[in-house]
Design a protein around this motif. Structure first.
Motif, PDB file in Angstrom:
ATOM      1  N   GLY A  14       0.856  -1.187   0.000  1.00  0.00           N
ATOM      2  CA  GLY A  14       0.000   0.000   0.000  1.00  0.00           C
ATOM      3  C   GLY A  14       0.889   1.233   0.000  1.00  0.00           C
ATOM      4  N   ILE A  15       0.289   2.387   0.249  1.00  0.00           N
ATOM      5  CA  ILE A  15       1.051   3.634   0.181  1.00  0.00           C
ATOM      6  C   ILE A  15       2.135   3.687   1.262  1.00  0.00           C
ATOM      7  N   ILE A  16       1.880   3.065   2.409  1.00  0.00           N
ATOM      8  CA  ILE A  16       2.861   3.121   3.492  1.00  0.00           C
ATOM      9  C   ILE A  16       4.078   2.242   3.148  1.00  0.00           C
ATOM     10  N   LEU A  40       6.980  -7.270  -0.112  1.00  0.00           N
ATOM     11  CA  LEU A  40       6.057  -8.386  -0.385  1.00  0.00           C
ATOM     12  C   LEU A  40       4.620  -7.882  -0.306  1.00  0.00           C
ATOM     13  N   GLU A  41       3.865  -8.091  -1.361  1.00  0.00           N
ATOM     14  CA  GLU A  41       2.456  -7.694  -1.398  1.00  0.00           C
ATOM     15  C   GLU A  41       1.603  -8.942  -1.614  1.00  0.00           C
ATOM     16  N   ALA A  42       0.591  -9.115  -0.773  1.00  0.00           N
ATOM     17  CA  ALA A  42      -0.212 -10.341  -0.800  1.00  0.00           C
ATOM     18  C   ALA A  42      -0.989 -10.528  -2.105  1.00  0.00           C
ATOM     19  N   GLU A  75       1.008  -5.501 -10.465  1.00  0.00           N
ATOM     20  CA  GLU A  75      -0.425  -5.757 -10.217  1.00  0.00           C
ATOM     21  C   GLU A  75      -0.597  -6.193  -8.762  1.00  0.00           C
ATOM     22  N   GLY A  76      -1.469  -5.557  -8.050  1.00  0.00           N
ATOM     23  CA  GLY A  76      -1.649  -5.866  -6.623  1.00  0.00           C
ATOM     24  C   GLY A  76      -1.172  -4.708  -5.755  1.00  0.00           C
ATOM     25  N   ILE A  77      -0.250  -3.890  -6.294  1.00  0.00           N
ATOM     26  CA  ILE A  77       0.202  -2.703  -5.562  1.00  0.00           C
ATOM     27  C   ILE A  77      -0.963  -1.708  -5.508  1.00  0.00           C
ATOM     28  N   GLY A  80      -5.682  -1.921  -2.117  1.00  0.00           N
ATOM     29  CA  GLY A  80      -6.561  -1.641  -0.981  1.00  0.00           C
ATOM     30  C   GLY A  80      -6.897  -0.160  -0.887  1.00  0.00           C
ATOM     31  N   ALA A  81      -6.981   0.343   0.352  1.00  0.00           N
ATOM     32  CA  ALA A  81      -7.371   1.745   0.570  1.00  0.00           C
ATOM     33  C   ALA A  81      -6.447   2.708  -0.172  1.00  0.00           C
ATOM     34  N   SER A  82      -5.183   2.325  -0.325  1.00  0.00           N
ATOM     35  CA  SER A  82      -4.225   3.234  -0.969  1.00  0.00           C
ATOM     36  C   SER A  82      -4.560   3.495  -2.428  1.00  0.00           C
ATOM     37  N   GLY A  83      -5.367   2.645  -3.028  1.00  0.00           N
ATOM     38  CA  GLY A  83      -5.791   2.895  -4.406  1.00  0.00           C
ATOM     39  C   GLY A  83      -7.220   3.392  -4.489  1.00  0.00           C
ATOM     40  N   LYS A  84      -7.910   3.440  -3.354  1.00  0.00           N
ATOM     41  CA  LYS A  84      -9.342   3.759  -3.405  1.00  0.00           C
ATOM     42  C   LYS A  84      -9.710   4.887  -2.449  1.00  0.00           C
ATOM     43  N   ALA A  85      -8.711   5.614  -1.992  1.00  0.00           N
ATOM     44  CA  ALA A  85      -8.940   6.754  -1.093  1.00  0.00           C
ATOM     45  C   ALA A  85      -9.216   8.004  -1.914  1.00  0.00           C
ATOM     46  N   LEU A 265       6.410  -3.854   9.025  1.00  0.00           N
ATOM     47  CA  LEU A 265       5.043  -4.346   8.870  1.00  0.00           C
ATOM     48  C   LEU A 265       4.147  -3.166   8.487  1.00  0.00           C
ATOM     49  N   ALA A 266       3.767  -3.135   7.210  1.00  0.00           N
ATOM     50  CA  ALA A 266       2.942  -2.039   6.679  1.00  0.00           C
ATOM     51  C   ALA A 266       1.714  -2.648   6.014  1.00  0.00           C
ATOM     52  N   ALA A 267       1.040  -3.505   6.753  1.00  0.00           N
ATOM     53  CA  ALA A 267      -0.076  -4.272   6.188  1.00  0.00           C
ATOM     54  C   ALA A 267      -1.421  -3.589   6.414  1.00  0.00           C
ATOM     55  N   GLY A 268      -1.407  -2.294   6.719  1.00  0.00           N
ATOM     56  CA  GLY A 268      -2.662  -1.540   6.858  1.00  0.00           C
ATOM     57  C   GLY A 268      -3.637  -2.253   7.779  1.00  0.00           C
ATOM     58  N   PRO A 269      -4.891  -2.439   7.318  1.00  0.00           N
ATOM     59  CA  PRO A 269      -5.904  -3.054   8.187  1.00  0.00           C
ATOM     60  C   PRO A 269      -5.620  -4.523   8.509  1.00  0.00           C
ATOM     61  N   TRP A 270      -4.674  -5.120   7.784  1.00  0.00           N
ATOM     62  CA  TRP A 270      -4.346  -6.536   8.029  1.00  0.00           C
ATOM     63  C   TRP A 270      -3.260  -6.709   9.093  1.00  0.00           C
ATOM     64  N   THR A 362      -7.279 -11.065   1.475  1.00  0.00           N
ATOM     65  CA  THR A 362      -6.454 -10.088   0.740  1.00  0.00           C
ATOM     66  C   THR A 362      -7.358  -9.042   0.080  1.00  0.00           C
ATOM     67  N   THR A 363      -6.736  -8.027  -0.505  1.00  0.00           N
ATOM     68  CA  THR A 363      -7.509  -6.984  -1.201  1.00  0.00           C
ATOM     69  C   THR A 363      -8.273  -7.571  -2.385  1.00  0.00           C
ATOM     70  N   ALA A 364      -7.755  -8.669  -2.942  1.00  0.00           N
ATOM     71  CA  ALA A 364      -8.398  -9.272  -4.120  1.00  0.00           C
ATOM     72  C   ALA A 364      -9.789  -9.809  -3.789  1.00  0.00           C
ATOM     73  N   ALA A 398     -14.807  -0.621  -3.125  1.00  0.00           N
ATOM     74  CA  ALA A 398     -14.801  -0.706  -1.655  1.00  0.00           C
ATOM     75  C   ALA A 398     -13.393  -1.057  -1.186  1.00  0.00           C
ATOM     76  N   CYS A 399     -13.090  -0.659   0.028  1.00  0.00           N
ATOM     77  CA  CYS A 399     -11.787  -0.997   0.610  1.00  0.00           C
ATOM     78  C   CYS A 399     -11.922  -0.921   2.129  1.00  0.00           C
ATOM     79  N   TYR A 400     -10.850  -1.257   2.816  1.00  0.00           N
ATOM     80  CA  TYR A 400     -10.894  -1.236   4.283  1.00  0.00           C
ATOM     81  C   TYR A 400      -9.993  -0.132   4.831  1.00  0.00           C
ATOM     82  N   LEU A 401     -10.584   0.678   5.662  1.00  0.00           N
ATOM     83  CA  LEU A 401      -9.884   1.790   6.305  1.00  0.00           C
ATOM     84  C   LEU A 401      -9.167   1.268   7.548  1.00  0.00           C
ATOM     85  N   PRO A 402      -7.839   1.433   7.609  1.00  0.00           N
ATOM     86  CA  PRO A 402      -7.142   1.024   8.841  1.00  0.00           C
ATOM     87  C   PRO A 402      -7.321   2.082   9.913  1.00  0.00           C
TER      88      PRO A 402
END
Ligand SMILES: Cc1cc2nc3c(=O)[nH]c(=O)nc-3n(C[C@H](O)[C@H](O)[C@H](O)COP(=O)(O)OP(=O)(O)OC[C@H]3O[C@@H](n4cnc5c(N)ncnc54)[C@H](O)[C@@H]3O)c2cc1C
Length: 461
Positions: A14-16, A40-42, A75-77, A80-85, A265-270, A362-364, A398-402
């Protein structure tokens, strides 16, 4: 001067995570010959959390020669919220210990890398506005049935022409203290409050997905290895439990172990799935992207919209919506979607959080409740023809806000384990400062550019 060799693993694209990768490669002690950095991005897809008919690459809207192009290997970067904020940046955001640094870094990054064209950086206004919505087509009758006078409610069927005319009437606009160039808002129905919250001196915006993708690309260009579709399942400690030894992840069904001296560890809401003691929670939020018939002026609007009797009833916080089956509202209700005009000829709008769907793996796998996107479209379309009748919907998502943080810093009792997560509704704004501070914690041994203050995870643990 290069510091001792480090194997740095960043968890989360994500952005972080991507801003951290970027700032590590810009640190004076970094050398690609000495340090190995892996992100590493899930997820290996950005399709999750968007309806099938949504636009897949926002760069296609902007000037394709300058906008951040999609790297297929990334693809995958920003899935989540970093692409949908929304992408609002503000000196009046929080927390105050990192906001000024981050706002300044956004400006510097945009200057250095052509962020105006590459990720839609620009200064803008932010305002709060109280307004009253018109009924969308197909709902006018419902109001009459309820016995409400449609004229006094400002919702007469066929009022559009009149409405449009009023909207362009600068005398009315002045009376409401709304700026002249906010001409894409139907102020005729306004209940009269317009308040400036921010101006180009202290407010700006980016396209968050393009910004995140750019950070990833710029980091990769300086030696960071990005692996998508790599879901981390464990952060493994050294035998004495005092440090980090490796990270285990699953890619293509195969378990891999990556030697790691420093883990971010920059896994946002995860985040809690890997480190349950870090108090980061997750709530789902929906948003839409609308192509407007003409580019609309640079405002971020925090609305309070009164929905009249007969308006499509907003989907309740705790139950699933049924797309296309909104019942007419009995009585009135105030909703508060946020609207962000963007320089690529679109506007973005987001609605409230809900508690219906648990955070998926995952975001997927993020599920979109199309009825909640319809809610937002009805509401913003009820105060602006540009966003409603005359707009074209490009994305429903839709996405998840941490929530709960931001937490930035070394996790107590585990040397080399740094958390950077829980950034709430200001993660886009605060990402560069977070990345810079994490780079200093890892390569200088302590944060130098700002104080961690309340972001220090040792306060929570
Ligand atoms: C509707 C909405 C509007 C917003 N508007 C704004 C705004 O205008 N301005 C602003 O400043 N902020 C805004 N925000 C907040 C901002 O979007 C977030 O704070 C920010 O995106 C968080 O970034 P992140 O990198 O921590 O998390 P995410 O973007 O969620 O990224 C985390 C990444 O980690 C990956 N991951 C998770 N677990 C693992 C694992 N085990 N292994 C590998 N990878 C993993 C995920 O797949 C994901 O890609 C908004 C948020 C929402 C929901």
């Amino acid at each position: 001067m290069a510091s001792a060799p480090k194997d740095i693993t960043i968890i989360g694209g994500g952005i972080i995570g991507c801003s951290t990768a970027y700032f590590l490669t810009r640190h004076p002690s970094y050398s690609p010959e000495t340090h190995r950095i892996t992100l590493l991005e899930a997820s290996s897809s950005n399709a999750g959390g968007r309806t099938a008919d949504s636009i897949t690459d926002p760069a296609t809207l902007a000037d394709p020669t300058t906008a951040s192009k999609k790297n297929p290997a990334h693809e995958g970067i920003a899935g989540g919220a970093s692409g949908k904020a929304g992408g609002l940046l503000a000196l009046w955001a929080f927390p105050s210990n990192i906001v000024p640094l981050s706002f300044k870094l956004h400006d510097e990054l945009a200057k250095e890398h052509g962020g105006d064209k590459r990720w839609g950086y620009r200064r803008c206004y932010a305002s709060s506005i109280e307004s009253r919505a018109r009924l969308p087509p197909g709902f006018e009758g419902a109001e009459k049935e309820e016995g409400v006078d449609p004229v006094s409610s400002g919702a007469v069927a066929g009022s559009k022409g009149l409405h449009k005319d009023h909207k362009k009437d600068s005398k009315v606009r002045r009376k409401l203290d709304a700026p002249e160039d906010l001409d894409w808002l139907d102020i005729e129905g306004s209940v009269g409050r317009y308040q400036e919250m921010g101006n180009p001196e202290n407010t700006a915006q980016v396209h968050p997905e393009l910004f995140t993708r750019s950070m990833a690309q710029l980091a990769e260009d300086r030696g960071v290895k990005i692996i998508t579709g790599a879901r981390v399942t464990a952060i493994n400690k050294t035998g004495d439990e005092k440090g980090v030894e490796s990270v285990t992840y699953i890619k293509d069904g195969k378990e891999e172990t990556l030697p790691t001296t420093n883990c971010v560890l920059a896994a946002g809401p995860w985040t809690r799935r890997l480190l349950p003691e870090i108090p980061v929670t997750a709530s789902r939020a929906h948003s839409v992207v609308i192509q407007t018939p003409r580019p609309v002026s640079a405002y971020a609007l925090f609305t309070a919209i009164q929905l009249p009797n007969g308006f499509p009833t907003p989907t309740p916080t705790n139950s699933k919506g049924v797309p296309g089956a909104h019942r007419p509202l009995r009585g009135s209700q105030v909703v508060e979607p946020e609207i962000y005009a963007r320089p690529d000829g679109t506007a973005y709008a987001c609605g409230p959080t809900d508690t219906v769907a648990e955070l998926p793996l995952t975001t997927a796998e993020v599920e979109v409740d199309a009825a909640r996107c319809e809610d937002i479209l009805h509401q913003v379309g009820g105060i602006s023809d540009e966003l409603g009748r005359d707009g074209q919907v490009l994305a429903k998502q839709a996405c998840y806000l941490p929530q709960g943080g931001p937490w930035i810093g070394e996790v107590p009792r585990t040397k080399g384990l740094v958390v950077a997560a829980g950034h709430t509704c200001w993660g886009i704004q605060n990402a560069p400062a977070t990345g810079k501070l994490v780079s200093e914690i890892i390569l200088d041994g302590k944060p130098k550019s700002a104080k961690l203050g309340g972001c220090d995870p040792s306060l929570a643990l």
